[in-house]
Design an enzyme around this catalytic site. Structure first.
Site, PDB file in Angstrom:
ATOM      1  N   SER A  14      49.633 101.270  42.967  1.00 38.73           N
ATOM      2  CA  SER A  14      48.553 100.501  42.896  1.00 38.73           C
ATOM      3  C   SER A  14      49.631  99.430  42.207  1.00 38.73           C
ATOM      4  O   SER A  14      50.689 100.123  41.419  1.00 38.73           O
ATOM      5  CB  SER A  14      47.208 100.308  42.643  1.00 38.73           C
ATOM      6  OG  SER A  14      47.164  99.218  42.165  1.00 38.73           O
ATOM      7  N   HIS A  15      49.519  98.334  42.403  1.00 32.39           N
ATOM      8  CA  HIS A  15      49.927  97.185  41.691  1.00 32.39           C
ATOM      9  C   HIS A  15      49.796  97.127  40.171  1.00 32.39           C
ATOM     10  O   HIS A  15      50.221  96.660  39.305  1.00 32.39           O
ATOM     11  CB  HIS A  15      49.737  96.185  41.925  1.00 32.39           C
ATOM     12  CG  HIS A  15      51.254  95.603  43.106  1.00 32.39           C
ATOM     13  ND1 HIS A  15      51.797  95.995  43.944  1.00 32.39           N
ATOM     14  CD2 HIS A  15      52.221  95.066  43.170  1.00 32.39           C
ATOM     15  CE1 HIS A  15      52.827  96.139  44.838  1.00 32.39           C
ATOM     16  NE2 HIS A  15      53.596  95.263  44.114  1.00 32.39           N
ATOM     17  N   SER A  16      48.717  97.886  40.102  1.00 30.19           N
ATOM     18  CA  SER A  16      47.325  96.982  38.935  1.00 30.19           C
ATOM     19  C   SER A  16      46.237  98.642  38.517  1.00 30.19           C
ATOM     20  O   SER A  16      46.710  99.464  39.103  1.00 30.19           O
ATOM     21  CB  SER A  16      46.071  96.638  39.304  1.00 30.19           C
ATOM     22  OG  SER A  16      45.097  96.658  38.851  1.00 30.19           O
ATOM     23  N   GLY A  51      52.946  95.784  38.893  1.00 27.83           N
ATOM     24  CA  GLY A  51      53.994  95.729  39.033  1.00 27.83           C
ATOM     25  C   GLY A  51      53.745  97.505  39.789  1.00 27.83           C
ATOM     26  O   GLY A  51      52.889  97.884  39.879  1.00 27.83           O
ATOM     27  N   LEU A  76      50.225  97.684  48.089  1.00 32.25           N
ATOM     28  CA  LEU A  76      51.121  96.871  49.186  1.00 32.25           C
ATOM     29  C   LEU A  76      52.923  96.767  48.175  1.00 32.25           C
ATOM     30  O   LEU A  76      52.957  97.571  46.830  1.00 32.25           O
ATOM     31  CB  LEU A  76      50.203  96.199  48.844  1.00 32.25           C
ATOM     32  CG  LEU A  76      49.657  95.096  47.841  1.00 32.25           C
ATOM     33  CD1 LEU A  76      50.690  94.375  47.250  1.00 32.25           C
ATOM     34  CD2 LEU A  76      48.340  94.616  48.364  1.00 32.25           C
TER      35      LEU A  76
END
Lengths: 137, 205
Positions: A14-16, A51, A76
Site C-alpha cells: 500500500s501507499h501507507s 509512497g 493504487l
C-alpha cells in the site's frame, strides 16, 4: 523447514504503512484460528511517509517466500507500477512472485484464506480476483 | 552528436547532466504537480537522480547498457512515487536493448530508447495524448529517427510535446480523477521527460 513450508506467501503493498499493516491484520484475523499462510505488509516509504518502496516490497517478499510462490496485492498508483516494474524488469523479487489483480482489502482476505488452506499460487490469485465479482449494490 | 562517442562515459555524463537539470528544475516540477498531482514530482525526481549520479560516480559501469540499467534500478528503489517505476523501466529496458557493447551507434541508441518508451507505455497502460510523459518521449524518439536525427532535434521535440500537454485532459494517474479540471496545466511527467532529452543533447556537446 521454516514455518509455513509449502504455503503461498502473501505481500500487501500500500501507499501507507498503517493501511498495509491493518489489512494484513484483518486478513489474518478473518482467516480464522490456527495456522495461516505467511503474510507481510509493505506499506509507505522506509521513513514512514506515503509512497511505495521497492526495498520494503522485496524484503517482504523474501520474508514470506516458502518456495511455493508469493502473491503480491497492491492498492493504487505507484504501488501497482512498482510491483509491475519489479516483475517485468528486475531480479529483486523471489522466483515465483506474482502480481495479483484484485481489490486490495477483499482480495487480501480471499488470498490469505485460500493460501492458508494450502491453495497453489494460481488458485490464490483466482480466489483474490474473484473478489471483484462481489457487488455491493 | 556526430563526433561524440556513445560509450559508457557519455551515458554517465547524460545521467549526471540529467541529475543537475532535475535538481535545478525541482521546484518547477513540484509546482506543476501541485496543480494536478500530489506535489511531489520535483522532490521525488531530485532524490532519485541524486542517487543515480552518486552510484554512477562511485561505481561507474563499463558499458552504455549497464549504465542505464544501474540508473533505472536506482530510480525504482529511491523515487517512491509512480515516476520511479516509470523512469526506472524506461532506462532499464533501454539499457537491456543496448546489450553488452562498449560503444553504441546513434541508431542503436534510438532503437534502445524506443524499446524503453514502449515498455513505459505498456507498464502504464497509456498512449500518446493521455497527458503523460509519453507525450514528450514519443516525439523525441521520432525526432531521432527524422531527417536530421540529432539530439538537439529530439530535445526540441520533447519540449514541444511537453508544452502540447497543456490543453489535454489527463486520462492516467491521479490527475485523471480531476477530469476536465486537468485541462490548462502542463503535465509534470512530460516536463521532466523533456529535461532528460535536453540533458542528452547537452551531454553530446
Amino acid at each position: 523447514m521454516s514455518e509455513g513450508a509449502g504455503l503461498v506467501g502473501i505481500v500487501l503493498v500500500s501507499h501507507s504503512g498503517p493501511v498495509a499493516e491493518s489489512v494484513a491484520e484483518l486478513a489474518v484475523g478473518l482467516a480464522g484460528g490456527g495456522f495461516t499462510a505467511p503474510v507481510a505488509a509493505a506499506g509507505g516509504t522506509p521513513d514512514g511517509g506515503l509512497g511505495t518502496s521497492s526495498e520494503l516490497i522485496a524484503e517482504a517478499a523474501r520474508t514470506v517466500d516458502r518456495g511455493a510462490g508469493v502473491a503480491l496485492l497492491v492498492d493504487l498508483g505507484s504501488a501497482v507500477l512498482t510491483v509491475k516494474a519489479l516483475i517485468a524488469e528486475g531480479d529483486e523479487l523471489p522466483e515465483g512472485a506474482r502480481l495479483v489483480d484484485a481489490p486490495f482489502v477483499e482480495g487480501a482476505v480471499a488470498a490469505v484464506v485460500s493460501a492458508s488452506a494450502g491453495a497453489e499460487l494460481a488458485a490464490v490469485a483466482t480466489a483474490a480476483g474473484e473478489a471483484y465479482g462481489y457487488r455491493k449494490e | 552528436m556526430s563526433g561524440t562517442a556513445l560509450d559508457a562515459a557519455f551515458f554517465v555524463r547524460w545521467m549526471t547532466v540529467s541529475s543537475a537539470a532535475v535538481d535545478r528544475e525541482a521546484d518547477h516540477l513540484t509546482e506543476l504537480d501541485s496543480a494536478i498531482g500530489d506535489a511531489d514530482h520535483g522532490s521525488n525526481m531530485q532524490r532519485g537522480f541524486a542517487a543515480v549520479a552518486k552510484v554512477l560516480e562511485t561505481e561507474p559501469p563499463a558499458t552504455p547498457g549497464a549504465v542505464l540499467i544501474a540508473a533505472g534500478r536506482q530510480l525504482i528503489s529511491t523515487v517512491g512515487g509512480a515516476s520511479g517505476p516509470l523512469y526506472g523501466t524506461l532506462l532499464r529496458r533501454s539499457g537491456k536493448a543496448l546489450g553488452e557493447a562498449s560503444e553504441v551507434t546513434a541508431d542503436q541508441l534510438r532503437e534502445g530508447l524506443r524499446a524503453g518508451v514502449d515498455a513505459v507505455a505498456q507498464l502504464g497502460g497509456s498512449a500518446p495524448g493521455d497527458k503523460t510523459m509519453l507525450d514528450a518521449l514519443y516525439p523525441a524518439v521520432e525526432a531521432l529517427a527524422g531527417a536530421s536525427g540529432s539530439f538537439d532535434a529530439a530535445a526540441d521535440a520533447a519540449q514541444k510535446g511537453a508544452l502540447a500537454t497543456v490543453p489535454l485532459q489527463a486520462r492516467k494517474g491521479r490527475a485523471s480523477y480531476l477530469g476536465e479540471r486537468s485541462v490548462g496545466h502542463q503535465d509534470p511527467g512530460a516536463t521532466s521527460s523533456a529535461l532528460l532529452f535536453a540533458a542528452l543533447a547537452e551531454a553530446a556537446k
